[in-house]
Write a protein that holds these residues in place. Structure first.
Motif, PDB file in Angstrom:
ATOM      1  N   GLY A 156      18.346  13.534  -8.072  1.00 32.01           N
ATOM      2  CA  GLY A 156      17.390  14.195  -8.948  1.00 32.01           C
ATOM      3  C   GLY A 156      17.459  13.726 -10.386  1.00 32.01           C
ATOM      4  N   ILE A 157      17.847  12.465 -10.595  1.00 35.27           N
ATOM      5  CA  ILE A 157      17.841  11.918 -11.946  1.00 35.27           C
ATOM      6  C   ILE A 157      16.380  11.751 -12.375  1.00 35.27           C
ATOM      7  CG2 ILE A 157      18.460   9.942 -13.379  1.00 35.27           C
ATOM      8  CD1 ILE A 157      20.860  11.621 -12.505  1.00 35.27           C
ATOM      9  N   THR A 158      16.012  12.338 -13.498  1.00 34.81           N
ATOM     10  CA  THR A 158      14.631  12.239 -13.946  1.00 34.81           C
ATOM     11  C   THR A 158      14.340  10.814 -14.418  1.00 34.81           C
ATOM     12  OG1 THR A 158      15.204  12.927 -16.192  1.00 34.81           O
ATOM     13  CG2 THR A 158      14.576  14.652 -14.642  1.00 34.81           C
ATOM     14  N   PRO A 159      13.106  10.350 -14.244  1.00 33.95           N
ATOM     15  CA  PRO A 159      12.773   8.985 -14.677  1.00 33.95           C
ATOM     16  C   PRO A 159      13.104   8.717 -16.136  1.00 33.95           C
ATOM     17  CG  PRO A 159      11.027   9.856 -13.286  1.00 33.95           C
ATOM     18  CD  PRO A 159      11.979  10.990 -13.526  1.00 33.95           C
ATOM     19  N   SER A 160      12.957   9.751 -16.981  1.00 37.00           N
ATOM     20  CA  SER A 160      13.239   9.550 -18.408  1.00 37.00           C
ATOM     21  C   SER A 160      14.718   9.321 -18.688  1.00 37.00           C
ATOM     22  CB  SER A 160      12.755  10.771 -19.207  1.00 37.00           C
ATOM     23  OG  SER A 160      13.389  11.952 -18.766  1.00 37.00           O
ATOM     24  N   ASP A 161      15.592   9.695 -17.744  1.00 41.43           N
ATOM     25  CA  ASP A 161      17.034   9.498 -17.930  1.00 41.43           C
ATOM     26  C   ASP A 161      17.544   8.213 -17.281  1.00 41.43           C
ATOM     27  OD1 ASP A 161      17.504  11.820 -19.414  1.00 41.43           O
ATOM     28  OD2 ASP A 161      17.631  13.058 -17.609  1.00 41.43           O
ATOM     29  N   GLY A 162      16.653   7.494 -16.604  1.00 45.26           N
ATOM     30  CA  GLY A 162      17.069   6.255 -15.945  1.00 45.26           C
ATOM     31  C   GLY A 162      17.669   5.256 -16.918  1.00 45.26           C
ATOM     32  N   GLU A 168      21.391   3.336 -16.988  1.00 44.53           N
ATOM     33  CA  GLU A 168      21.487   1.872 -16.984  1.00 44.53           C
ATOM     34  C   GLU A 168      22.223   1.346 -18.211  1.00 44.53           C
ATOM     35  OE1 GLU A 168      17.589   0.380 -14.515  1.00 44.53           O
ATOM     36  OE2 GLU A 168      17.230   1.252 -16.494  1.00 44.53           O
ATOM     37  N   GLY A 169      22.212   2.127 -19.298  1.00 42.06           N
ATOM     38  CA  GLY A 169      22.890   1.692 -20.519  1.00 42.06           C
ATOM     39  C   GLY A 169      24.341   2.101 -20.603  1.00 42.06           C
ATOM     40  N   ASP A 170      24.855   2.777 -19.575  1.00 48.72           N
ATOM     41  CA  ASP A 170      26.246   3.237 -19.570  1.00 48.72           C
ATOM     42  C   ASP A 170      27.057   2.372 -18.620  1.00 48.72           C
ATOM     43  OD1 ASP A 170      28.686   4.655 -19.146  1.00 48.72           O
ATOM     44  OD2 ASP A 170      27.709   6.532 -19.729  1.00 48.72           O
ATOM     45  N   GLU A 171      28.034   1.645 -19.158  1.00 48.66           N
ATOM     46  CA  GLU A 171      28.802   0.706 -18.341  1.00 48.66           C
ATOM     47  C   GLU A 171      29.680   1.389 -17.304  1.00 48.66           C
ATOM     48  OE1 GLU A 171      32.566   0.183 -21.485  1.00 48.66           O
ATOM     49  OE2 GLU A 171      31.202  -1.494 -21.072  1.00 48.66           O
ATOM     50  N   PHE A 181      20.933   4.217  -8.772  1.00 44.49           N
ATOM     51  CA  PHE A 181      20.471   3.910  -7.418  1.00 44.49           C
ATOM     52  C   PHE A 181      18.999   4.299  -7.290  1.00 44.49           C
ATOM     53  CE2 PHE A 181      24.941   5.287  -7.071  1.00 44.49           C
ATOM     54  CZ  PHE A 181      25.529   4.133  -6.539  1.00 44.49           C
ATOM     55  N   GLU A 182      18.194   3.400  -6.740  1.00 46.04           N
ATOM     56  CA  GLU A 182      16.801   3.711  -6.446  1.00 46.04           C
ATOM     57  C   GLU A 182      16.658   3.962  -4.951  1.00 46.04           C
ATOM     58  OE1 GLU A 182      14.236   0.627  -7.841  1.00 46.04           O
ATOM     59  OE2 GLU A 182      14.247   1.375  -9.899  1.00 46.04           O
ATOM     60  N   ARG A 183      16.148   5.138  -4.617  1.00 44.29           N
ATOM     61  CA  ARG A 183      15.895   5.427  -3.214  1.00 44.29           C
ATOM     62  C   ARG A 183      14.599   4.735  -2.797  1.00 44.29           C
ATOM     63  NH1 ARG A 183      18.157   8.991  -0.244  1.00 44.29           N
ATOM     64  NH2 ARG A 183      18.830  10.422  -1.881  1.00 44.29           N
ATOM     65  N   ALA A 211      22.332   8.566  -9.381  1.00 42.18           N
ATOM     66  CA  ALA A 211      23.291   7.851 -10.217  1.00 42.18           C
ATOM     67  C   ALA A 211      24.696   8.216  -9.797  1.00 42.18           C
ATOM     68  CB  ALA A 211      23.075   8.177 -11.695  1.00 42.18           C
ATOM     69  N   GLY A 212      25.622   7.287 -10.051  1.00 42.88           N
ATOM     70  CA  GLY A 212      27.019   7.529  -9.720  1.00 42.88           C
ATOM     71  C   GLY A 212      27.935   6.772 -10.640  1.00 42.88           C
ATOM     72  N   GLY A 213      29.202   7.139 -10.578  1.00 36.32           N
ATOM     73  CA  GLY A 213      30.196   6.398 -11.334  1.00 36.32           C
ATOM     74  C   GLY A 213      30.413   5.017 -10.748  1.00 36.32           C
ATOM     75  N   LYS A 214      30.945   4.122 -11.540  1.00 32.86           N
ATOM     76  CA  LYS A 214      31.230   2.768 -11.062  1.00 32.86           C
ATOM     77  C   LYS A 214      32.271   2.760  -9.944  1.00 32.86           C
ATOM     78  CE  LYS A 214      28.735  -0.035 -13.680  1.00 32.86           C
ATOM     79  NZ  LYS A 214      27.712  -0.944 -13.119  1.00 32.86           N
ATOM     80  N   ASN A 215      33.014   3.886  -9.830  1.00 31.35           N
ATOM     81  CA  ASN A 215      34.047   3.960  -8.801  1.00 31.35           C
ATOM     82  C   ASN A 215      33.478   4.271  -7.422  1.00 31.35           C
ATOM     83  OD1 ASN A 215      33.323   6.587  -9.663  1.00 31.35           O
ATOM     84  ND2 ASN A 215      35.228   7.435  -8.858  1.00 31.35           N
ATOM     85  N   VAL A 216      32.186   4.576  -7.332  1.00 28.67           N
ATOM     86  CA  VAL A 216      31.557   4.858  -6.042  1.00 28.67           C
ATOM     87  C   VAL A 216      31.169   3.548  -5.373  1.00 28.67           C
ATOM     88  CG1 VAL A 216      29.637   5.995  -4.870  1.00 28.67           C
ATOM     89  CG2 VAL A 216      30.707   7.083  -6.857  1.00 28.67           C
ATOM     90  N   ILE A 217      31.704   3.335  -4.172  1.00 28.34           N
ATOM     91  CA  ILE A 217      31.510   2.066  -3.468  1.00 28.34           C
ATOM     92  C   ILE A 217      30.684   2.280  -2.198  1.00 28.34           C
ATOM     93  CG2 ILE A 217      32.713   0.132  -2.332  1.00 28.34           C
ATOM     94  CD1 ILE A 217      35.180   0.915  -3.976  1.00 28.34           C
TER      95      ILE A 217
END
Length: 540
Positions: A273-279, A283-286, A291-293, A516-522
């Motif tokens: 449920g990430i809103t499009p405005s928060d995409g 993407e700017g957070d390392e 994820f796009e469904r 969206a998820g943390g970089k630790n999610v594989i």
């Protein structure tokens, strides 16, 4: 060596081993130290994934529900006879290792996996499959809505496409159909048809949804209503190497901003449920990944055709012309959606691209209202969804935009809303003049949109508009029964033309939902159906 001396040495050895083991033990989140890696050099920490989502489940008995929040959980507790592909709706083996359809399409023989256990320790076998289908067929549209929507009816009803389900061996099941059903295998792969433990559902009765028992990679642990659902690794899962995680906690966080903040702060590992405005923020957070469904949905404004003045097609066509769909997509979807003109998305086979959608034309809307005897407009209630959904990130704001569009053509719309379960119940009961809703496809087939949502067989279940058309019904049943894909596609194109002319909906948008998820999610793979299996997901 004497016995007493031997015991003394044994006691000393035991003491040393105990001390060593005590020194190696560590709690979750402990600092690194000697021996933390264990004998194989791997971490002994339990891996718990916290999945933040927009709302709670309705029930964990998958056959009783139609909502995505329930299926998010049940997809991981239950297995189906056949599976969809990792990120598509192609059919693959699951609890059935292979199947053979007859030439006339009336018989399917399934060979089942052997040695599979339910979470309660009972055996999965052919008899268990039979008992599940007997249970579902004995229900009705209120109790088991998806069974009727997908298979045409219940028990001995004429529309029920399933004639019989028989165990012809310990691990062989034969389905006999009354008529061919082209999407039959895709229907079986849907989340509602997860195979449950007969022992468990016979003992629990209507309470089975509070303590579900399947064969899936995770087993149910605890449900704190409107807060969390916890499932844990099923050690006897029949698929080698799965699941990777020890535990999954589904956490309900209805507010979009609060859910995003929980992800940013590390309170949760995964968020939908990430809103499009928060995409762009993600993407700017390392430390995060977006994820796009794969898009397989439609958001729409439904009009209840049994309520005046929406019983007049001219009024429904006028509303279609009154709404600026492009402006809605531009304002609320941030380029991650396309304007809809049909009830099915373009990715579905049989999509009719030749149909010209209703253009934004307020003057034409006024003309149609005048032809319907409503030159001075009318008053109505407009239901606005209280929760974000993949096909509509902000139902309230979309309703406000529609309200202004309608005012421009003389229609006064009062926006109302309710708690989500009440909203769905009232809409299903035909109490709304018009309502915002949507649908994420369950199996990638046009039948799952057109028949499930707009056929007269499903009025009061998934057909919230109460729209009935015998002409449409005949076309959809013919399409269901046709095995030639080209012929089916032609029929579905005809069906969309009928629906377009009768206009029970204003199709608004086909969105690309974001997670969206943390970089630790594989190895998380967002599935187009909205039901994500987490068996292969890992944390690093």
């Amino acid at each position: 060596m004497g016995k007493k001396k031997f015991l003394s040495w044994a006691f000393l050895l035991l003491l040393l081993v105990s001390t060593a083991l005590y020194g190696c033990s560590s709690d979750n989140g402990s600092e690194g130290g000697e021996g933390e890696g264990g004998s194989e050099g791997g971490s002994t920490e339990e891996k718990t994934l916290i999945f933040g989502r927009g709302g709670d489940s309705v029930s964990l008995d998958p056959i009783t529900v139609t909502d995505g929040e329930s299926f998010k959980v049940t997809k991981n507790v239950f297995d189906t006879l056949v599976n969809f592909g990792e990120q598509d709706t192609e059919i693959e083996p699951a609890l059935a290792s292979e199947w053979t359809p007859s030439e006339d399409g009336l018989t399917y023989t399934f060979t089942l996996e052997e040695g599979v256990k339910f979470h309660d320790g009972t055996d999965f076998n052919a008899e268990a499959v039979v008992k599940n289908f007997e249970r579902w067929a004995a229900g009705d549209g209120e109790k088991f809505p998806y069974y009727g929507s997908m298979f045409g009816g219940y028990g001995d009803e004429e529309g029920n496409v399933i004639e019989s389900v028989e165990a012809t061996g310990d691990y062989e099941v034969v389905f006999t159909l009354k008529r061919p059903q082209a999407p039959f295998l895709k229907n079986l792969a849907m989340s509602p048809f997860g195979i449950a433990s007969p022992t468990a559902f016979e003992e629990a009765g209507d309470a089975f949804g509070d303590n579900p028992v399947g064969t899936g990679p995770f087993k149910f642990v605890e449900w704190k209503r409107n807060d969390t659902i916890t499932i844990e690794k099923f050690d006897d899962y029949w698929v080698d190497g799965e699941p990777k995680l020890d535990q999954v906690v589904f956490r309900a966080i209805p507010d979009n901003s609060a859910r995003l903040n929980a992800l940013l702060s590390g309170e949760i590992d995964l968020a939908d449920g990430i809103t499009p405005s928060d995409g762009a923020t993600i993407e700017g957070d390392e430390n995060l990944q977006l994820f796009e469904r794969p898009s397989m949905n439609v958001g729409y404004l439904g009009m209840t055709v049994t309520r005046e003045p929406f019983d007049d097609p001219k009024v429904r066509q006028a509303v279609n012309h009154a709404i600026d769909k492009q402006a809605i997509v531009d304002a609320f979807f941030e380029g991650r959606a396309e304007v809809a003109k049909n009830p099915i998305p373009p990715v579905i086979s049989g999509y009719n691209d030749s149909i010209e959608g209703y253009d934004y034309n307020p003057e034409r809307a006024k003309e149609l209202l005048a032809e319907a005897g409503l030159a001075d407009g009318f008053e109505m209630e407009l239901y606005a969804m209280p929760v974000p959904r993949p096909y509509m990130p902000d139902g309230q704001k979309v309703a406000e935009a529609i309200q202004k569009n309608l005012a421009d053509v003389g229609v006064t719309a009062e926006i109302v809303s309710f708690e989500w379960a009440t909203y769905l119940e009232k809409a299903a009961n035909g109490e709304a003049d018009a309502f915002l809703l949507g649908w994420t496809g369950d199996n990638g087939d046009a039948d799952n949109f057109l028949y499930a949502l707009l056929d007269q067989d499903n009025v009061g279940t998934n057909n919230y508009t109460y729209y009935e058309s015998q002409e449409l019904h005949d076309v959809l049943i013919q399409a269901q029964s046709e095995v030639d894909e080209d012929v089916r596609n032609d029929l579905y194109m005809q069906a969309q033309e009928i629906i377009h002319e009768d206009a029970p909906w204003v199709p608004l948008a086909h969105s690309t939902p974001l997670l969206a998820g943390g970089k630790n999610v594989i190895n998380f793979k967002a599935h187009p159906t909205g039901s994500d299996k987490l068996a292969s997901v890992d944390l690093e």
